[in-house]
Design an enzyme around this catalytic site. Structure first.
Site, PDB file in Angstrom:
ATOM      1  N   TYR A 107      -4.242   0.569  -7.428  1.00  0.00           N
ATOM      2  CA  TYR A 107      -5.649   0.857  -7.114  1.00  0.00           C
ATOM      3  C   TYR A 107      -6.344   1.414  -8.352  1.00  0.00           C
ATOM      4  O   TYR A 107      -7.452   1.011  -8.700  1.00  0.00           O
ATOM      5  CB  TYR A 107      -5.688   1.874  -5.963  1.00  0.00           C
TER       6      TYR A 107
ATOM      7  N   GLY B 143      -6.667   0.569  -0.316  1.00  0.00           N
ATOM      8  CA  GLY B 143      -7.648  -0.335  -0.918  1.00  0.00           C
ATOM      9  C   GLY B 143      -7.521  -1.760  -0.390  1.00  0.00           C
ATOM     10  O   GLY B 143      -7.906  -2.719  -1.062  1.00  0.00           O
ATOM     11  N   THR B 144      -7.027  -1.889   0.828  1.00  0.00           N
ATOM     12  CA  THR B 144      -6.792  -3.209   1.422  1.00  0.00           C
ATOM     13  C   THR B 144      -8.072  -4.060   1.500  1.00  0.00           C
ATOM     14  O   THR B 144      -8.070  -5.232   1.106  1.00  0.00           O
ATOM     15  CB  THR B 144      -6.241  -3.049   2.867  1.00  0.00           C
TER      16      THR B 144
ATOM     17  N   LYS C 133      -4.967   2.736   3.774  1.00  0.00           N
ATOM     18  CA  LYS C 133      -5.878   3.493   2.893  1.00  0.00           C
ATOM     19  C   LYS C 133      -5.610   3.310   1.400  1.00  0.00           C
ATOM     20  O   LYS C 133      -5.976   4.165   0.582  1.00  0.00           O
ATOM     21  CB  LYS C 133      -5.895   4.994   3.231  1.00  0.00           C
TER      22      LYS C 133
ATOM     23  N   TRP D 143     -10.842  -3.899  -0.151  1.00  0.00           N
ATOM     24  CA  TRP D 143     -11.306  -4.245  -1.507  1.00  0.00           C
ATOM     25  C   TRP D 143     -10.520  -5.434  -2.059  1.00  0.00           C
ATOM     26  O   TRP D 143     -11.098  -6.446  -2.473  1.00  0.00           O
ATOM     27  CB  TRP D 143     -11.126  -3.002  -2.379  1.00  0.00           C
TER      28      TRP D 143
ATOM     29  N   HIS E  72      -0.009  -3.985   7.198  1.00  0.00           N
ATOM     30  CA  HIS E  72       0.567  -2.717   6.732  1.00  0.00           C
ATOM     31  C   HIS E  72       2.038  -2.611   7.136  1.00  0.00           C
ATOM     32  O   HIS E  72       2.639  -1.563   6.932  1.00  0.00           O
ATOM     33  CB  HIS E  72      -0.174  -1.528   7.359  1.00  0.00           C
TER      34      HIS E  72
END
Ligand code: A3P
Length: 304
Positions: free
Chosen positions: A196, A58-59, A56, A61, A107
């Site tokens: 981010y 911004g992977t 969560k 993007w 992750h």
């Protein structure tokens, strides 16, 4: 390092490995140790780029931005990020067939990154996001995918899941600290940290910085086009219309307590939604935990 099954606050079986609760992805459910070792022993190429993020952050993007930079043009790739998501793809050997340059994403914590990539000084793009916004984003992911009841209060989620042992990929604090340590000893400048919040506020500058890190030479106009194509609304639309996401259901464990449906990735895409979810007192409690856990680390965060 044992794998075991435990009970979490949702009263379901959770996958636990190396001290972490893992996301409910089919390969991890099947044999987490095997998949972690496959990742660690992955055969890498010199021009691979590894995108490493806590869930969560911004992977999706950043993955799209990196793919466009490496392609040298503001053109969406039709593949989805999940096709090169190391812990989730059904057969990790499939990435051997992909053309270079590959933008792999994961992750898993730093200690489990592909050994060869790390030892070769392969490029790593590491994204950090304000953990309060990460917690809010994960809260909605848990709700929309049916892993917590629709009426679960945010505070309950924060205390029992995000700050507890059932947070997917373990503790945010441990994850970030491990990367911070790696960055401090990174002699070949192979890790580029992207915040981010900075990407959101100064996308042109940040994308240009990323291009430089990746040794990509593009014009100002090309960078501006990439930033535009990767803006929240455009990326959301492109994902819904261009990408074949049919495989996503196959990589998630679907069932009681696990995913009931795939999560909605493009939710709000904003900085500071945490202010709509943390009370003043909850925010202060979080700050205290943050200061205590991060006291020996110089992690720069944009807490606004
Ligand atoms: P929110 O839930 O706060 O909206 P990941 O890809 O690591 O799962 O992260 C998902 C988060 O990144 C979501 O946050 C999502 O909206 C946000 N995001 C996705 N694309 C974005 C973009 N183009 N700009 C800003 N945020 C984006």
């Amino acid at each position: 390092m044992e794998e075991r099954r435990g009970k979490n606050t949702q009263n379901d079986e959770r996958i636990v490995f190396d001290g972490m609760t893992l996301p409910e992805f089919v390969p991890l459910k099947k044999d987490a140790k095997k998949r972690f070792e496959e990742i660690k022993n992955l055969e890498c190429r010199k021009d691979d780029v590894l995108l490493t993020t806590f869930p969560k952050s911004g992977t999706h993007w950043l993955w799209e931005i990196i793919c466009m930079l490496l392609k040298g043009k503001a053109e969406y790739v039709t593949e989805a990020k999940t096709t090169v998501f190391l812990e989730a793809i059904p057969d990790i050997r499939d990435i051997n067939d992909l053309p270079s340059p590959r933008t792999l994403n994961t992750h898993v914590p730093y200690r489990w990154l592909p050994k060869q990539h790390v030892e070769n000084g392969g490029k790593i793009v590491h994204v950090i996001r304000n953990p309060k916004d990460v917690a809010v984003s994960l809260y909605y992911q848990f709700k929309t995918s049916g892993r917590i009841p629709e009426d679960c209060p945010f505070q309950t989620f924060l205390e029992q899941i995000f700050l507890g042992p059932a947070c997917p990929m373990g503790s945010w604090f441990e994850y970030v600290k491990e990367f911070e340590q790696a960055k401090m000893t990174d002699k070949c400048d192979s890790i580029c940290i992207v915040h981010y919040e900075s990407m959101k506020k100064n996308p042109i500058e940040e994308t240009s910085r990323l291009a430089k890190f990746l040794n990509v030479n593009l014009s100002d106009q090309q960078i501006a086009d990439i930033v535009d194509k990767c803006s929240f609304q455009k990326l959301k639309h492109a994902t819904e219309t261009l990408k074949d996401l049919s495989h996503v259901k196959k990589i998630l464990v679907i069932g009681e307590g696990a995913f009931k449906q795939p999560p909605n990735i493009y939710r709000k895409g904003e900085i500071g939604d945490w202010k709509n979810h943390f009370t003043v007192s909850l925010s202060e409690q979080f700050d205290t935990i943050f200061q205590e856990k991060m006291k020996d680390f110089n992690v720069q965060l944009q807490f606004e």
